[in-house]
Design an enzyme around this catalytic site. Structure first.
Site, short mmCIF file in Angstrom:
data_model
loop_
_atom_site.label_atom_id
_atom_site.label_comp_id
_atom_site.label_asym_id
_atom_site.label_seq_id
_atom_site.Cartn_x
_atom_site.Cartn_y
_atom_site.Cartn_z
N TYR A 115 -10.63 -2.56 -12.04
CA TYR A 115 -9.12 -2.54 -11.93
C TYR A 115 -8.69 -1.40 -11.43
O TYR A 115 -9.47 -0.74 -10.30
CB TYR A 115 -8.54 -2.70 -13.39
N ARG A 128 5.00 -5.96 -5.41
CA ARG A 128 5.00 -4.57 -5.85
C ARG A 128 3.67 -4.37 -6.47
O ARG A 128 3.58 -4.12 -7.65
CB ARG A 128 6.22 -4.04 -6.82
N ASN A 142 0.26 6.41 -11.40
CA ASN A 142 -1.05 6.29 -10.82
C ASN A 142 -1.18 5.88 -9.32
O ASN A 142 0.02 5.84 -8.87
CB ASN A 142 -1.55 4.64 -11.40
N ASP A 160 3.84 -7.05 -18.21
CA ASP A 160 2.96 -5.93 -18.61
C ASP A 160 3.67 -4.60 -18.10
O ASP A 160 3.32 -3.65 -18.68
CB ASP A 160 1.68 -6.10 -18.27
N ASP A 161 4.17 -4.75 -16.83
CA ASP A 161 4.56 -3.47 -16.09
C ASP A 161 5.63 -2.96 -17.02
O ASP A 161 6.00 -1.54 -16.91
CB ASP A 161 5.20 -3.67 -14.78
N LYS A 198 -6.59 -8.14 -13.98
CA LYS A 198 -5.97 -8.22 -15.26
C LYS A 198 -6.82 -9.06 -16.11
O LYS A 198 -6.99 -8.89 -17.13
CB LYS A 198 -4.62 -8.37 -15.10
N GLU A 242 3.14 -9.98 -13.45
CA GLU A 242 2.57 -8.75 -12.95
C GLU A 242 2.92 -8.37 -11.68
O GLU A 242 2.71 -9.25 -10.59
CB GLU A 242 0.99 -9.04 -13.13
N ASP A 243 3.27 -7.26 -11.56
CA ASP A 243 3.62 -6.46 -10.07
C ASP A 243 4.79 -7.15 -9.34
O ASP A 243 4.58 -7.39 -8.25
CB ASP A 243 2.52 -6.41 -9.46
P1 NAD Z 1 9.37 1.47 -10.18
O1 NAD Z 1 9.28 1.43 -8.67
O2 NAD Z 1 9.64 0.46 -10.99
O3 NAD Z 1 9.96 2.74 -10.63
C1 NAD Z 1 9.85 4.03 -10.00
C2 NAD Z 1 10.78 4.88 -10.32
O4 NAD Z 1 10.54 6.10 -9.94
C3 NAD Z 1 12.44 4.41 -9.68
O5 NAD Z 1 13.50 4.51 -10.57
C4 NAD Z 1 12.73 5.65 -8.61
O6 NAD Z 1 13.97 5.84 -8.29
C5 NAD Z 1 11.83 6.65 -9.15
N1 NAD Z 1 11.43 7.80 -8.28
C6 NAD Z 1 11.12 7.70 -6.94
N2 NAD Z 1 11.01 8.58 -6.47
C7 NAD Z 1 11.23 9.62 -7.27
C8 NAD Z 1 11.70 11.18 -7.12
N3 NAD Z 1 11.32 11.79 -6.07
N4 NAD Z 1 12.04 11.76 -8.35
C9 NAD Z 1 12.46 11.07 -9.34
N5 NAD Z 1 12.27 9.75 -9.40
C10 NAD Z 1 11.60 9.10 -8.37
O7 NAD Z 1 7.75 1.67 -10.62
P2 NAD Z 1 7.24 1.75 -12.04
O8 NAD Z 1 6.71 0.18 -12.33
O9 NAD Z 1 8.27 2.05 -13.26
O10 NAD Z 1 6.00 2.54 -11.97
C11 NAD Z 1 6.11 3.76 -11.72
C12 NAD Z 1 4.88 4.61 -11.91
O11 NAD Z 1 4.63 4.67 -13.17
C13 NAD Z 1 3.66 4.26 -11.08
O12 NAD Z 1 3.13 5.54 -10.38
C14 NAD Z 1 2.81 3.53 -12.01
O13 NAD Z 1 1.35 3.81 -11.68
C15 NAD Z 1 3.17 4.22 -13.16
N6 NAD Z 1 2.65 3.29 -14.51
C16 NAD Z 1 1.72 3.76 -15.25
C17 NAD Z 1 1.29 2.90 -16.39
C18 NAD Z 1 0.54 3.51 -17.23
O14 NAD Z 1 -0.03 4.76 -17.18
N7 NAD Z 1 0.00 2.67 -18.20
C19 NAD Z 1 1.97 1.59 -16.45
C20 NAD Z 1 2.90 1.28 -15.69
C21 NAD Z 1 3.36 2.03 -14.54
#
Ligand code: NAD
Length: 551
Positions: free
Chosen positions: A103, A156, A408, A268-269, A174, A245-246
């Protein structure tokens, strides 16, 4: 083996070379002398009979010999296609080592290279051209017993954007975690990619790209395809769990709302991330001593992860007596344009509930200074955004500030574990999305928590599948979060670790599954009569990669 993954009667077993080519039954050099005679294998294998443990050693030796992680991914994938039980034996016994390969982060690279490292198809491919034919495509899948589907449209993929059909690595990965972490039988899992085109030039121009070279399907046509897909799945596999997913934001929230009360589905996201983060907050509260309702949470990033976490935290605060408005007032978001406030125009629909009455602020530091949050949660995909100054402020306002840098892969984390600990004088409660090594600080070993969704979705899936729940509810994700937090020991907490060790994941998942199943019974969603010993029943459903005696 669980009862959902019955081994065929020996009369029905393929024999000879066909048996060696059946990955679910193949044992390779571990077929016993008796089995070799009975099943026509004599001469088709080298003479020495090995145990599964010895075979696993050989796999690990080859694994370690590979020059890079992508090669390790290819090796493990090939093993899965050859001998699925051995693959899961190796993965379950070496989760810390294997998870980053099968993964994130390696799966991201594997997806980007999908057309170039492709050996053999795995899963089902449904395309924009298959309208009207999806039921017949599903009929081609060789088994009637599918219990878990993970589906993506590749738009995504992780933080990598629109990967089109290359996204197939994600449902595959997954579902491997469903099996490795919660014992969902591999024969009952089905990875699916909906190839609705891609808008990524790089793939359109790649001669080895395996998908449709056309712009992404949008609007009504897209919705009709999804609808046909969901209906076809319901017809062939009525109780199957469908995990989205994604998908991109524009579709993820919409599809979740549309289908969550119609079929057994979750995203899951949004929901898995919410649950694992909520669990981290509950564990952290055991260290800080406060109550959830008294926290002020500031998010960097207001996408699927951020809003999903916010919504679940709001539910948790409401359980402690706050109204919806009061709870939402404790959750604040900074996105790419600054603090999410009422006066901003063109705010995306999913952010509106958190647009508070407050002067606009364009940077995170100003927001931290104005709001003095107790927790800072990074889900922005933007590295180095939790600066020294920001962490220092958090440590000034809180004895033990919660600093969760969840983006991530590791290179995208808002700050590193070492930075969070050093800048807060060792007081931060730190969690990340990708793993960080323990940090020595002033003679103490501090162990960062990894808020990996794999702590949650396999257990939730196992619970939902075991009792054939009609739907997956937010209450189940809340129960999963609490159950996970309860499994963090005092010893873990003493090291600052807010999640249990990953190596215990199968045990952890069984307990989460039981908590989830309890919710299903309470909510009247379970369709299997309640067993007297729910945990025992759930454990009995879990797949074990040890070989069956086929002789
Ligand atoms: P997403 O694309 O839905 O959301 C990203 C958000 O970040 C948007 O609201 C965007 O406006 C904001 N953003 C972008 N650039 C920015 C900046 N410079 N300053 C402030 N905000 C900014 O993506 P997501 O699914 O919400 O995932 C976001 C992150 O969270 C990813 O890096 C992902 O790897 C991580 N994530 C971690 C886990 C975990 O740790 N378990 C789970 C899911 C997602």
């Amino acid at each position: 083996m669980s009862q959902d993954n019955p081994i065929p009667q020996t009369d029905d077993l393929p024999t000879g070379i066909d048996l060696l080519h059946d990955p679910l039954l193949n044992q390779g050099t571990a077929f016993s002398e008796k089995a070799r005679d009975k099943l026509g294998l004599r001469g088709l294998l080298p003479p020495k009979v090995f145990t599964q443990a010895e075979q696993a050693e050989r796999v690990l030796e080859n694994f370690n010999r590979k020059p890079n992680d992508l090669e390790r991914y290819i090796l493990m994938n090939a093993l899965h296609e050859r001998n699925t039980n051995l693959f899961y034996r190796v993965v379950t016994e070496n989760l810390d080592k294997m998870m980053p390969i099968i993964y994130t982060p390696t799966v991201g690279e594997a997806c980007q290279e999908y057309g170039h490292i492709f050996r053999q198809p795995r899963g089902l491919f449904i395309t924009a051209n298959d309208k009207g034919k999806i039921a017949s495509i599903l009929a081609n899948w060789p088994t009637d017993n599918v219990r878990a589907i993970v589906v993506t449209d590749g738009e995504r993929i992780l933080g990598l954007g629109d990967l089109g059909i290359n996204g197939m690595g994600i449902p595959v990965g997954k579902l491997s975690l469903y099996t490795a972490c919660a014992g969902i039988a591999p024969s009952t899992t089905l990875p699916i990619t909906l190839d609705v085109g891609t808008n990524t030039e790089r793939y359109i121009n790649d001669p080895l790209y395996l998908g449709l070279k056309q712009p992404r399907l949008r609007g009504e046509e897209y919705d009709e395809l999804i609808e046909e897909f969901i209906t076809a799945v319901q017809d062939r596999y009525p109780h199957t769990l469908i995990q989205f997913e994604d998908f991109a934001n524009i579709n993820a929230f919409r599809l979740l709302e549309k289908y969550r009360n119609r079929v057994c589905t979750f995203n899951d996201d949004v929901q898995g991330t919410a649950s694992v983060t909520m669990s981290g907050v509950y564990s952290a509260l055991r260290l800080t001593g406060g109550q959830l309702k008294d926290q002020k949470i500031l998010f960097l990033g207001a996408g699927e992860a951020g809003i999903g976490i916010g919504d679940l935290i709001v539910s948790g605060m409401m359980e402690e007596g706050l109204t919806l408005e009061e709870a939402r007032a404790n959750c604040w978001f900074v996105d790419s344009r600054g603090l999410v406030v009422k006066s901003r125009d063109n705010l995306a629909h999913h952010k509106l509930a958190y647009a508070h009455d407050h002067p606009q602020m364009t940077d995170l530091l100003s927001a931290v200074e104005a709001l003095k949050p107790t927790a800072l949660i990074g889900v922005s995909g933007q590295p180095n955004t939790f600066t020294k100054e920001i962490v220092e402020r958090m440590a000034e306002y809180n004895e033990k500030p919660m600093i969760f840098a969840l983006s991530n892969p590791t290179s995208m984390a808002e700050c590193t574990a070492e930075e969070a600990y050093t800048w807060s004088d060792g007081r931060a409660i730190f969690a990340s999305g990708s793993p960080f090594d323990p940090v020595e600080y002033k003679g103490k070993t501090l162990v960062p928590g990894q808020g990996n969704n794999a702590y949650i979705f396999p257990g939730v899936g196992l619970g939902v599948i075991a009792i054939k729940s009609k739907h997956v509810t937010d209450e189940m994700f809340m129960a999963a979060a609490k159950s996970l937090a309860e499994q963090v020991s005092e010893d873990d907490l003493a090291m600052g670790r807010i999640y249990p060790p990953l190596q215990d994941i199968r045990k952890v998942s069984a307990i989460i599954a039981t908590a989830v199943a309890e919710v299903a019974y309470k909510q009247g969603l379970a369709t299997v009569p309640r067993p007297a010993d729910l945990l025992g029943y759930i454990k009995s459903q879990m797949y074990d990669p040890a070989y069956e005696d086929l002789s």
